[in-house]
Design an enzyme around this catalytic site. Structure first.
Site, PDB file in Angstrom:
ATOM      1  N   HIS A  45      13.145  36.283  89.846  1.00 53.40           N
ATOM      2  CA  HIS A  45      13.777  35.316  90.628  1.00 53.40           C
ATOM      3  C   HIS A  45      15.400  35.239  90.311  1.00 53.40           C
ATOM      4  O   HIS A  45      15.854  35.084  89.452  1.00 53.40           O
ATOM      5  CB  HIS A  45      13.235  33.904  90.747  1.00 53.40           C
ATOM      6  CG  HIS A  45      12.039  33.796  90.936  1.00 53.40           C
ATOM      7  ND1 HIS A  45      11.506  33.594  92.134  1.00 53.40           N
ATOM      8  CD2 HIS A  45      10.762  33.796  90.143  1.00 53.40           C
ATOM      9  CE1 HIS A  45      10.167  33.808  92.173  1.00 53.40           C
ATOM     10  NE2 HIS A  45       9.526  33.683  90.961  1.00 53.40           N
ATOM     11  N   PRO A 102      10.418  36.903 101.292  1.00 52.68           N
ATOM     12  CA  PRO A 102      10.895  36.281 102.465  1.00 52.68           C
ATOM     13  C   PRO A 102      12.566  35.772 102.323  1.00 52.68           C
ATOM     14  O   PRO A 102      12.719  35.177 101.174  1.00 52.68           O
ATOM     15  CB  PRO A 102      10.233  35.072 102.956  1.00 52.68           C
ATOM     16  CG  PRO A 102       9.042  35.276 102.256  1.00 52.68           C
ATOM     17  CD  PRO A 102       9.295  36.325 101.136  1.00 52.68           C
ATOM     18  N   ASN A 103      13.534  35.971 103.083  1.00 50.09           N
ATOM     19  CA  ASN A 103      14.918  35.686 103.111  1.00 50.09           C
ATOM     20  C   ASN A 103      15.646  36.212 102.149  1.00 50.09           C
ATOM     21  O   ASN A 103      16.902  35.959 102.103  1.00 50.09           O
ATOM     22  CB  ASN A 103      14.875  34.094 102.984  1.00 50.09           C
ATOM     23  CG  ASN A 103      14.113  33.213 103.939  1.00 50.09           C
ATOM     24  OD1 ASN A 103      14.384  33.588 105.099  1.00 50.09           O
ATOM     25  ND2 ASN A 103      13.167  32.276 103.545  1.00 50.09           N
ATOM     26  N   GLU A 128       7.828  39.711  87.615  1.00 48.43           N
ATOM     27  CA  GLU A 128       8.078  38.765  88.627  1.00 48.43           C
ATOM     28  C   GLU A 128       9.722  38.380  88.392  1.00 48.43           C
ATOM     29  O   GLU A 128      10.075  38.027  87.185  1.00 48.43           O
ATOM     30  CB  GLU A 128       7.353  37.367  88.728  1.00 48.43           C
ATOM     31  CG  GLU A 128       7.676  36.648  89.772  1.00 48.43           C
ATOM     32  CD  GLU A 128       6.990  35.306  89.933  1.00 48.43           C
ATOM     33  OE1 GLU A 128       5.716  35.546  90.248  1.00 48.43           O
ATOM     34  OE2 GLU A 128       7.282  34.270  89.798  1.00 48.43           O
ATOM     35  N   ARG A 183      22.853  33.057 103.183  1.00 49.15           N
ATOM     36  CA  ARG A 183      22.285  31.665 102.803  1.00 49.15           C
ATOM     37  C   ARG A 183      22.477  30.969 101.472  1.00 49.15           C
ATOM     38  O   ARG A 183      22.538  31.747 100.716  1.00 49.15           O
ATOM     39  CB  ARG A 183      20.551  31.744 103.089  1.00 49.15           C
ATOM     40  CG  ARG A 183      19.892  32.709 102.117  1.00 49.15           C
ATOM     41  CD  ARG A 183      18.718  32.616 102.140  1.00 49.15           C
ATOM     42  NE  ARG A 183      17.860  31.481 101.752  1.00 49.15           N
ATOM     43  CZ  ARG A 183      16.919  31.645 100.758  1.00 49.15           C
ATOM     44  NH1 ARG A 183      16.789  32.761 100.174  1.00 49.15           N
ATOM     45  NH2 ARG A 183      16.227  30.607 100.568  1.00 49.15           N
ATOM     46  N   TYR A 238      22.323  31.352  95.528  1.00 50.46           N
ATOM     47  CA  TYR A 238      22.144  32.835  95.636  1.00 50.46           C
ATOM     48  C   TYR A 238      23.626  33.696  95.448  1.00 50.46           C
ATOM     49  O   TYR A 238      23.440  34.805  95.199  1.00 50.46           O
ATOM     50  CB  TYR A 238      21.519  33.228  96.611  1.00 50.46           C
ATOM     51  CG  TYR A 238      19.872  32.511  96.768  1.00 50.46           C
ATOM     52  CD1 TYR A 238      18.951  32.896  95.902  1.00 50.46           C
ATOM     53  CD2 TYR A 238      19.822  31.474  97.669  1.00 50.46           C
ATOM     54  CE1 TYR A 238      17.836  32.225  95.902  1.00 50.46           C
ATOM     55  CE2 TYR A 238      18.394  30.781  97.827  1.00 50.46           C
ATOM     56  CZ  TYR A 238      17.410  31.214  96.810  1.00 50.46           C
ATOM     57  OH  TYR A 238      16.344  30.643  96.758  1.00 50.46           O
ATOM     58  N   ALA A 249       9.612  32.543  98.575  1.00 50.20           N
ATOM     59  CA  ALA A 249       8.699  31.164  98.756  1.00 50.20           C
ATOM     60  C   ALA A 249       7.302  31.728  98.462  1.00 50.20           C
ATOM     61  O   ALA A 249       6.443  30.593  98.126  1.00 50.20           O
ATOM     62  CB  ALA A 249       8.943  30.625 100.024  1.00 50.20           C
ATOM     63  N   ARG A 284      15.227  23.847  89.996  1.00 49.58           N
ATOM     64  CA  ARG A 284      15.242  23.403  91.442  1.00 49.58           C
ATOM     65  C   ARG A 284      14.187  22.484  91.504  1.00 49.58           C
ATOM     66  O   ARG A 284      13.753  21.735  90.851  1.00 49.58           O
ATOM     67  CB  ARG A 284      15.224  24.816  92.558  1.00 49.58           C
ATOM     68  CG  ARG A 284      16.303  25.627  91.656  1.00 49.58           C
ATOM     69  CD  ARG A 284      16.356  26.919  92.705  1.00 49.58           C
ATOM     70  NE  ARG A 284      16.791  26.524  94.120  1.00 49.58           N
ATOM     71  CZ  ARG A 284      16.235  27.457  95.089  1.00 49.58           C
ATOM     72  NH1 ARG A 284      15.907  28.527  94.876  1.00 49.58           N
ATOM     73  NH2 ARG A 284      16.453  27.197  96.146  1.00 49.58           N
ATOM     74  N   ASN A 301      10.062  40.015  93.557  1.00 52.82           N
ATOM     75  CA  ASN A 301      10.573  38.712  93.854  1.00 52.82           C
ATOM     76  C   ASN A 301       9.876  38.323  95.202  1.00 52.82           C
ATOM     77  O   ASN A 301      10.320  38.533  96.326  1.00 52.82           O
ATOM     78  CB  ASN A 301      12.091  38.804  93.977  1.00 52.82           C
ATOM     79  CG  ASN A 301      12.628  37.199  94.473  1.00 52.82           C
ATOM     80  OD1 ASN A 301      11.961  36.398  94.802  1.00 52.82           O
ATOM     81  ND2 ASN A 301      13.947  37.217  94.319  1.00 52.82           N
TER      82      ASN A 301
END
Length: 142
Positions: free
Chosen positions: A99, A9-10, A97, A17, A22, A76, A106, A73
């Protein structure tokens, strides 16, 4: 070697964003970067992005017969998708994985990854470079 690069997502809103987190580069730029780096390693990549959990699971399952490894990735979904975790576990492919941001610097809820528990390893905090590192790792462990 064929690797599925699955983004959740996103990620399609990269460059739009939270640029402070990012960066300014778009999702298209990320895919171009991944393809360029994969080519240097003689890896064929299939980049996929979805905001929908079931589509991500379908892609993981598709990798079972069509890929040698997965770089994911989950966005969320990282923090709570036992369904994606189960899909990764069921295909039994080397999975890394990734990110873009350092999830451990964070919000507290981002510090837990349910999906990393079934991955070979996790790379976070290096932006686009994380995908290159994941490709290099996949090339070495497969």
């Amino acid at each position: 070697m064929r690797v599925y690069v699955i983004n959740g997502p996103n990620l399609n809103f990269l460059g739009i964003r939270e640029k402070d987190v990012y960066g300014e580069n778009s999702y298209e730029a990320l895919c171009n970067y991944i393809e360029k780096e994969a080519k240097k390693l003689n890896i064929e990549v299939e980049c996929f992005q979805s905001n929908i959990e079931g589509e991500i699971i379908n892609c993981v399952q598709d990798a079972y017969q069509n890929a040698d490894a997965i770089i994911i990735n989950p966005g969320a979904y990282t923090h709570y998708s036992y369904a994606i975790m189960d899909a990764i576990k069921s295909v039994n492919l080397k999975t890394i994985e990734v990110h873009l941001s350092n999830i451990y610097k964070r919000e507290e809820f981002r510090h837990k990854s349910v999906t990393a528990t079934v991955c070979v390893g996790q790379i976070s905090g290096f932006g686009f470079l994380g995908y290159k590192l994941a490709l290099e790792a996949v090339a070495m462990i497969n």
